[in-house]
Design a protein around this motif. Structure first.
Motif, PDB file in Angstrom:
ATOM      1  N   ASN A 101       0.759  -1.311   0.125  1.00  0.00           N
ATOM      2  CA  ASN A 101       0.233   0.070  -0.001  1.00  0.00           C
ATOM      3  C   ASN A 101       0.924   1.269   0.021  1.00  0.00           C
ATOM      4  O   ASN A 101       1.718   1.464   0.882  1.00  0.00           O
ATOM      5  N   VAL A 102       0.677   1.900  -0.850  1.00  0.00           N
ATOM      6  CA  VAL A 102       1.387   3.339  -1.192  1.00  0.00           C
ATOM      7  C   VAL A 102       0.670   4.483  -1.113  1.00  0.00           C
ATOM      8  O   VAL A 102      -0.529   4.672  -1.592  1.00  0.00           O
ATOM      9  N   GLY A 103       1.147   5.628  -0.524  1.00  0.00           N
ATOM     10  CA  GLY A 103       0.349   6.773  -0.274  1.00  0.00           C
ATOM     11  C   GLY A 103       0.488   7.381   1.339  1.00  0.00           C
ATOM     12  O   GLY A 103       1.109   6.812   2.162  1.00  0.00           O
ATOM     13  N   PRO A 104      -0.430   8.438   1.263  1.00  0.00           N
ATOM     14  CA  PRO A 104      -0.510   9.014   2.839  1.00  0.00           C
ATOM     15  C   PRO A 104      -0.865   7.941   3.783  1.00  0.00           C
ATOM     16  O   PRO A 104      -2.029   7.218   3.554  1.00  0.00           O
ATOM     17  N   GLU A 105      -0.025   8.115   4.764  1.00  0.00           N
ATOM     18  CA  GLU A 105      -0.425   7.166   6.045  1.00  0.00           C
ATOM     19  C   GLU A 105      -0.507   5.544   5.562  1.00  0.00           C
ATOM     20  O   GLU A 105      -1.215   4.682   6.337  1.00  0.00           O
ATOM     21  N   GLN A 106       0.194   5.246   4.811  1.00  0.00           N
ATOM     22  CA  GLN A 106       0.381   4.018   4.160  1.00  0.00           C
ATOM     23  C   GLN A 106       1.699   3.389   4.600  1.00  0.00           C
ATOM     24  O   GLN A 106       2.598   4.155   4.951  1.00  0.00           O
ATOM     25  N   GLU A 107       1.885   2.072   4.417  1.00  0.00           N
ATOM     26  CA  GLU A 107       3.112   1.564   4.743  1.00  0.00           C
ATOM     27  C   GLU A 107       4.241   2.180   3.978  1.00  0.00           C
ATOM     28  O   GLU A 107       5.363   2.158   4.523  1.00  0.00           O
ATOM     29  N   TYR A 108       3.919   2.373   2.578  1.00  0.00           N
ATOM     30  CA  TYR A 108       4.904   2.985   1.886  1.00  0.00           C
ATOM     31  C   TYR A 108       4.614   4.369   1.232  1.00  0.00           C
ATOM     32  O   TYR A 108       3.546   4.593   0.861  1.00  0.00           O
ATOM     33  N   SER A 109       5.436   5.150   1.585  1.00  0.00           N
ATOM     34  CA  SER A 109       4.987   6.694   1.002  1.00  0.00           C
ATOM     35  C   SER A 109       5.452   6.788  -0.333  1.00  0.00           C
ATOM     36  O   SER A 109       4.820   7.903  -0.850  1.00  0.00           O
ATOM     37  N   ALA A 110       6.126   6.176  -0.929  1.00  0.00           N
ATOM     38  CA  ALA A 110       6.463   6.552  -2.545  1.00  0.00           C
ATOM     39  C   ALA A 110       6.606   5.168  -3.187  1.00  0.00           C
ATOM     40  O   ALA A 110       6.435   4.146  -2.797  1.00  0.00           O
ATOM     41  N   ILE A 111       5.798   5.471  -4.354  1.00  0.00           N
ATOM     42  CA  ILE A 111       5.824   4.306  -5.480  1.00  0.00           C
ATOM     43  C   ILE A 111       7.465   3.553  -5.464  1.00  0.00           C
ATOM     44  O   ILE A 111       7.493   2.289  -5.404  1.00  0.00           O
ATOM     45  N   GLY A 112       8.437   4.293  -5.502  1.00  0.00           N
ATOM     46  CA  GLY A 112       9.784   3.730  -5.667  1.00  0.00           C
ATOM     47  C   GLY A 112      10.076   2.813  -4.329  1.00  0.00           C
ATOM     48  O   GLY A 112      11.274   2.253  -4.465  1.00  0.00           O
ATOM     49  N   ASP A 113       9.419   2.935  -3.377  1.00  0.00           N
ATOM     50  CA  ASP A 113       9.861   1.995  -2.065  1.00  0.00           C
ATOM     51  C   ASP A 113       9.429   0.387  -2.343  1.00  0.00           C
ATOM     52  O   ASP A 113       9.750  -0.196  -1.734  1.00  0.00           O
ATOM     53  N   VAL A 114       8.376   0.329  -3.392  1.00  0.00           N
ATOM     54  CA  VAL A 114       7.930  -1.057  -3.778  1.00  0.00           C
ATOM     55  C   VAL A 114       8.993  -1.696  -4.235  1.00  0.00           C
ATOM     56  O   VAL A 114       9.432  -1.209  -5.159  1.00  0.00           O
ATOM     57  N   PRO A 115       9.202  -3.066  -4.113  1.00  0.00           N
ATOM     58  CA  PRO A 115      10.355  -3.899  -4.701  1.00  0.00           C
ATOM     59  C   PRO A 115       9.993  -4.166  -5.827  1.00  0.00           C
ATOM     60  O   PRO A 115       9.495  -5.387  -6.243  1.00  0.00           O
ATOM     61  N   TRP A 116       9.770  -3.450  -7.060  1.00  0.00           N
ATOM     62  CA  TRP A 116       9.185  -3.840  -8.464  1.00  0.00           C
ATOM     63  C   TRP A 116       9.948  -5.149  -8.894  1.00  0.00           C
ATOM     64  O   TRP A 116       9.631  -5.668  -9.800  1.00  0.00           O
ATOM     65  N   GLU A 117      11.526  -4.962  -8.474  1.00  0.00           N
ATOM     66  CA  GLU A 117      12.157  -6.017  -9.043  1.00  0.00           C
ATOM     67  C   GLU A 117      12.203  -7.476  -8.780  1.00  0.00           C
ATOM     68  O   GLU A 117      12.574  -8.407  -9.212  1.00  0.00           O
ATOM     69  N   SER A 118      11.164  -7.636  -7.657  1.00  0.00           N
ATOM     70  CA  SER A 118      10.895  -9.038  -7.093  1.00  0.00           C
ATOM     71  C   SER A 118       9.640  -9.257  -6.826  1.00  0.00           C
ATOM     72  O   SER A 118       9.193 -10.269  -6.133  1.00  0.00           O
ATOM     73  N   LEU A 119       8.546  -8.546  -7.534  1.00  0.00           N
ATOM     74  CA  LEU A 119       7.119  -8.854  -7.342  1.00  0.00           C
ATOM     75  C   LEU A 119       7.027 -10.464  -7.767  1.00  0.00           C
ATOM     76  O   LEU A 119       7.612 -10.984  -8.721  1.00  0.00           O
ATOM     77  N   ALA A 120       5.831 -10.964  -7.075  1.00  0.00           N
ATOM     78  CA  ALA A 120       5.772 -12.467  -7.490  1.00  0.00           C
ATOM     79  C   ALA A 120       4.205 -12.741  -7.653  1.00  0.00           C
ATOM     80  O   ALA A 120       3.401 -11.479  -7.482  1.00  0.00           O
ATOM     81  N   PRO A 121       4.085 -13.792  -8.360  1.00  0.00           N
ATOM     82  CA  PRO A 121       2.494 -14.178  -8.556  1.00  0.00           C
ATOM     83  C   PRO A 121       1.470 -13.811  -7.542  1.00  0.00           C
ATOM     84  O   PRO A 121       1.864 -14.297  -6.147  1.00  0.00           O
TER      85      PRO A 121
END
Length: 245
Positions: A34-54
């Protein structure tokens, strides 16, 4: 005879235990980001896009200011567990805005043709190159990937978008769904390349695609797409930007 039967029972018991342990260890839970205000991740770039899984899901929550970030999607889901990138609408149904103007790129990623798109699908070094498949992108307002806008690439250097940059650029991919998105203010709203026949099974559904193009040119379009089994349905196609051919 009793000893032989005992050994057989022991073997079956051991086999059952090992099978249960293996099944438990091989089971994995899908991740939710979850990305956004008051979420676990404040920035989209914090998501580990290189390791997303099914089965993984990335929810980008609306906020009053645009996210100024760009990235590549180079991972795959499965038919029963696609990778989902979904915008969470604002209080009045607003789509989260992702702008290419002054956007930054997650430095952990490494991919080519960054000048061609805000969100790119396919052809990357990190994550390892593959044909991304079973991906859903929905409920996002993707805009502003064109000159003279600049961005910071995956090496931390500034670049300017190319004239044929797209809000969403699919270099290669299969079984992709793009729905209920707004694609605008870019060279091309949506660009999909055939990649020698590799790209296939694309659904473009319920989107608003408008206000794209480059002034004085007729080489850029709201959509510029080629793939095997490409379906458009229920989309709104508006006018190009003022002064575009």
């Amino acid at each position: 005879m009793r000893q032989v039967m005992s050994r057989q029972k022991f073997k079956w018991l051991l086999y059952s235990v090992l099978l249960l342990v293996f099944s438990f260890c091989s089971f994995s839970y899908a991740a939710v980001y979850n990305v956004g205000p008051e979420q676990e991740y404040s920035a989209i770039g914090d998501v580990p896009w290189e390791s997303l899984a099914p089965g993984d899901s990335v929810y980008i929550h609306w906020r009053s200011t645009a996210y100024r970030e760009k990235w590549v999607i180079g991972r795959s889901g499965t038919p029963s567990a696609p990778i989902l990138i979904s915008g969470v609408k604002g209080p009045n149904g607003e789509l989260p805005v992702i702008s290419g103007e002054n956007a930054t790129t997650r430095l952990a990623l490494d991919y080519t043709n960054e000048v061609r798109g805000l969100i790119k699908i396919g052809s990357s070094n990190v994550p390892e190159d593959s044909v991304p498949a079973y991906i859903i992108i929905e409920n996002l307002d993707l805009r502003s990937a064109r000159p003279p806008y600049i961005f910071t690439n995956d090496r931390g250097q500034q670049e300017t978008y190319s004239s044929n940059a797209a809000s969403l650029y699919v270099e290669k991919g299969q079984h992709l769904t793009i729905r209920n998105c707004s694609l605008r203010d870019s060279g091309n709203g949506l660009f999909i390349g055939a990649y020698g026949g590799v790209t296939s099974d694309i659904l473009i559904e319920g989107n608003r695609i408008f206000d794209n193009g480059i002034e004085g040119s007729y080489y850029q379009h709201n959509t510029y797409t080629a793939a095997i089994a490409l379906t458009y349905q229920y989309n709104y196609m508006g006018a190009l930007r003022s002064g575009c051919g």
